[in-house]
Enzyme design. Sequence first.
Site, PDB file in Angstrom:
ATOM      1  N   VAL A  96       7.377  36.408 -13.320  1.00 63.85           N
ATOM      2  CA  VAL A  96       6.437  37.396 -13.849  1.00 63.85           C
ATOM      3  C   VAL A  96       6.757  38.793 -13.329  1.00 63.85           C
ATOM      4  O   VAL A  96       6.904  39.744 -14.107  1.00 63.85           O
ATOM      5  CB  VAL A  96       4.985  37.017 -13.481  1.00 63.85           C
TER       6      VAL A  96
ATOM      7  N   ARG B 285       6.535  35.197  -3.853  1.00 64.75           N
ATOM      8  CA  ARG B 285       5.758  35.752  -2.755  1.00 64.75           C
ATOM      9  C   ARG B 285       5.463  34.648  -1.738  1.00 64.75           C
ATOM     10  O   ARG B 285       5.181  33.516  -2.107  1.00 64.75           O
ATOM     11  CB  ARG B 285       4.446  36.353  -3.275  1.00 64.75           C
TER      12      ARG B 285
ATOM     13  N   HIS C 228     -10.700  40.114 -39.507  1.00 68.64           N
ATOM     14  CA  HIS C 228      -9.461  40.565 -40.136  1.00 68.64           C
ATOM     15  C   HIS C 228      -9.477  42.079 -40.204  1.00 68.64           C
ATOM     16  O   HIS C 228     -10.502  42.646 -40.572  1.00 68.64           O
ATOM     17  CB  HIS C 228      -9.387  39.989 -41.559  1.00 68.64           C
TER      18      HIS C 228
END
Lengths: 480, 480
Positions: free
Chosen positions: A196, A285, A457
């Site tokens: 990430v 980490r 929509h």
Amino acid sequence: MAEADGDDVVDVLILGAGSGGYACALRAAQLGLSVALVEQSKLGGTCLHVGCIPTKALLHAAEVADATREAETFGVLAKYDGVDAAGLRNYADGVVSRLFKGLTGLIKSRGIRVVEGRGTLTGPNQVTVEGPGGPGGPGGPGGTVTLTGRNVVLATGSAPRLLPGIEIDGTRVLTSDEALRLDRVPGSAIVLGGGVIGCEFASVWRSFGAEVTIVEALPRLLPPEDAASSAALERAFRKRGITARTGTSVTGVTVTSDDDGGGVVVTLSDDTEVRADVLLVAVGRVPRTEGLGYEEQGVTLDRGFVTTDDHCRTGVDGIWAVGDIVPGLQLAHRGFQQGIFVAEQIGGLSPRPIDERGIPRVTYSRPEVASVGLTEEQAKEEYGHDAVTTLTYDLAGNGKSQILRTQGFVKLVRQADGPVVGVHLVGERVGELIGEAQLVYGWEAHPDDVAPLVHAHPTQHEALGEAFLALAGKPLHTHS
Amino acid sequence: MAEADGDDVVDVLILGAGSGGYACALRAAQLGLSVALVEQSKLGGTCLHVGCIPTKALLHAAEVADATREAETFGVLAKYDGVDAAGLRNYADGVVSRLFKGLTGLIKSRGIRVVEGRGTLTGPNQVTVEGPGGPGGPGGPGGTVTLTGRNVVLATGSAPRLLPGIEIDGTRVLTSDEALRLDRVPGSAIVLGGGVIGCEFASVWRSFGAEVTIVEALPRLLPPEDAASSAALERAFRKRGITARTGTSVTGVTVTSDDDGGGVVVTLSDDTEVRADVLLVAVGRVPRTEGLGYEEQGVTLDRGFVTTDDHCRTGVDGIWAVGDIVPGLQLAHRGFQQGIFVAEQIGGLSPRPIDERGIPRVTYSRPEVASVGLTEEQAKEEYGHDAVTTLTYDLAGNGKSQILRTQGFVKLVRQADGPVVGVHLVGERVGELIGEAQLVYGWEAHPDDVAPLVHAHPTQHEALGEAFLALAGKPLHTHS
């Protein structure tokens, strides 16, 4: 040295003021418990100061840069003139400081005692805090204070993982901590690690014009995500000019002197080398649990992580652990949830254990990758190969995604004739769609539970509606 | 003139190929029914060609313009140089034509017969189509064809409402149809009508640099929305420099000649006058039901709208009505849903009637306004003043909204000790959050059903999570 006195015995003594720690403090205080929060680093921790918030600010600035650069394709005339590193820092710092101020006020308003300094577990229900003194600090400059809690919650968070032989110099070789504080945009960058953090920085720097190479030892970017998501991200990155060297590891790093052009030379396992202005080491980490007295008090560590049961109990009576030090996803919202969960248990409530799979994951790169629940592979392992169906709806059929000019998909993973057990999304801005997806997962909804509901929509989330319609056997805007 | 023959008897004969009509056709074909679709105007109707899609493309271009203009506040150096009207049209046309191509392919792939031309109801189960001939048209140039359907679905859509005494000239005085095709950005504009369409065009033109005044006869913008949403939008518009003259009506419109500066002078009920380059008349849309033989065949009209029961039945056996001609929200996704609903009934299924209140509403202005369910006022009317609680979470506490620099809120309306019956959102990009909100509404969720679920950090939808936590009595990032 001030000794703990009766006043210092609190119901909940929390070591660490990051996401897990402060959420625990806030919830405990709300439940009428007395709380002391030991602030190892700044209130808000990694997420607020060197994690989620400043990186997402960078990513939004990157989006602005891209919008500006591509404005003409939308009929808007504009000229992109690069990045103002100081302005960028001001913007990110401004966001952080506003949120920090809000959080500080919140902690104060709930009557939580905050003690600044480095806390060490010196007894099963005792924490000794050293320095720095000053407001909130214990006993003046250099002083220490010992606090006692009926419950102690370990929440000391994580730090960037370093690699042996690669020295972080803060100029050429960086972790995310230094990358956030860089006073310039590198002309070129090597990102070591395609998780990430690596993908987010690669995305930001590319948006700001850098040549970027990601080196990832595993065969694909974002390895824990569904294989289809990784493939789509790699394709999108390739189109953006980001090179991903997957299945490749680093064998050596040399920093060249400024006389020599100044930069980094990285040699790879396939005997090639890559040169760039900077190297970002983004290989995960590590939990901050060393030298804090945890093991001395009987808390079990496994490769640095605190071992807990599914109730965040450490095994030592009255000692709990939350956040990045607990094995699993290192995400702020998981920390929040664990902190709340522990506070509620201490408060005498009986909250349900957290379903780790129900914790949504978002990578805020361009495009974004988001998911909740199981990947197709995980579902097949769990339910059997033939007991899983999937449905992929391409954003090419989604009006709003066409308007944004983004590509990607919604992929649903379903237990045969059962609920949807995984939702996977790729595309710009799809991170916001995971809100609906996590309700579907959390409520164990069947496609028929969602299909009849009307999606607005033109939005991106109507792609979810279309996917559920198709999975329920009544596709609308899909070839059936 | 070609007469209907046996081959022309279909199960479902649909008059109108907009959202309601084509969705009905797609679903009916999927259920194995034979379908003919009479294309009054282009397949896709208002939404695809002169409604949702092109306006949202304009709104995205407006967002790009704003991002460019405000880039420096995010640390990005850029210069905004105005709008390229031709480029803007190319962009919007490109989006429309890609979606149109996809839709055409879909209709074809499901074996739906498409007949181009103007259809009139000439019998209870008979439609006569005139011209234009050519491919898909009936019987060559100027020809007509009569089609017979076991069921006839009226889906003829709507057109901009005109006002007596205000002539649309397409240059100075426009409806949304002409505004979409304007070959320039007006330097100044008066928008007559503060509903969704008016607010969206006001927002776009302001982003492109125009001076904009909205004139709305009712006391607030977006009158059907929760009063708090209207107030927040008005405040945000004021900050953007958009003037809203609410509670004011127009008493006269004069177009001045080009020699005289060229523009429009509008006199208002408070005896003031406003001058601008253009006037947009955005006072709603009228159903297209006139001269189509509806009343002649026994279909009841009320102020032009087709009267139906909650099953979209007109009262004449075998004649159904869907979309903008049916009183209620004139929204594409309502049309889709009604079309599907009718097809399923014809196909012998027993779908549940549509809950009109569960249809999400989004105004795509800057900021966006979105809602589902009841306003606070409606809920109090329905359940009693003391049986309703509300919770407002300010986006100032939401990290991602701070990153986007947007203001607004999440407002939950709850039936006391019962489910959440209304969700109201204001802020940039919050339209996407209505996906999660409509599930909450549709599933009649209590705050406790949502509060334990983990919302991803930092996203905008975690503001929903925080609001549900607070409403469940355990606020996290909120002063309790």
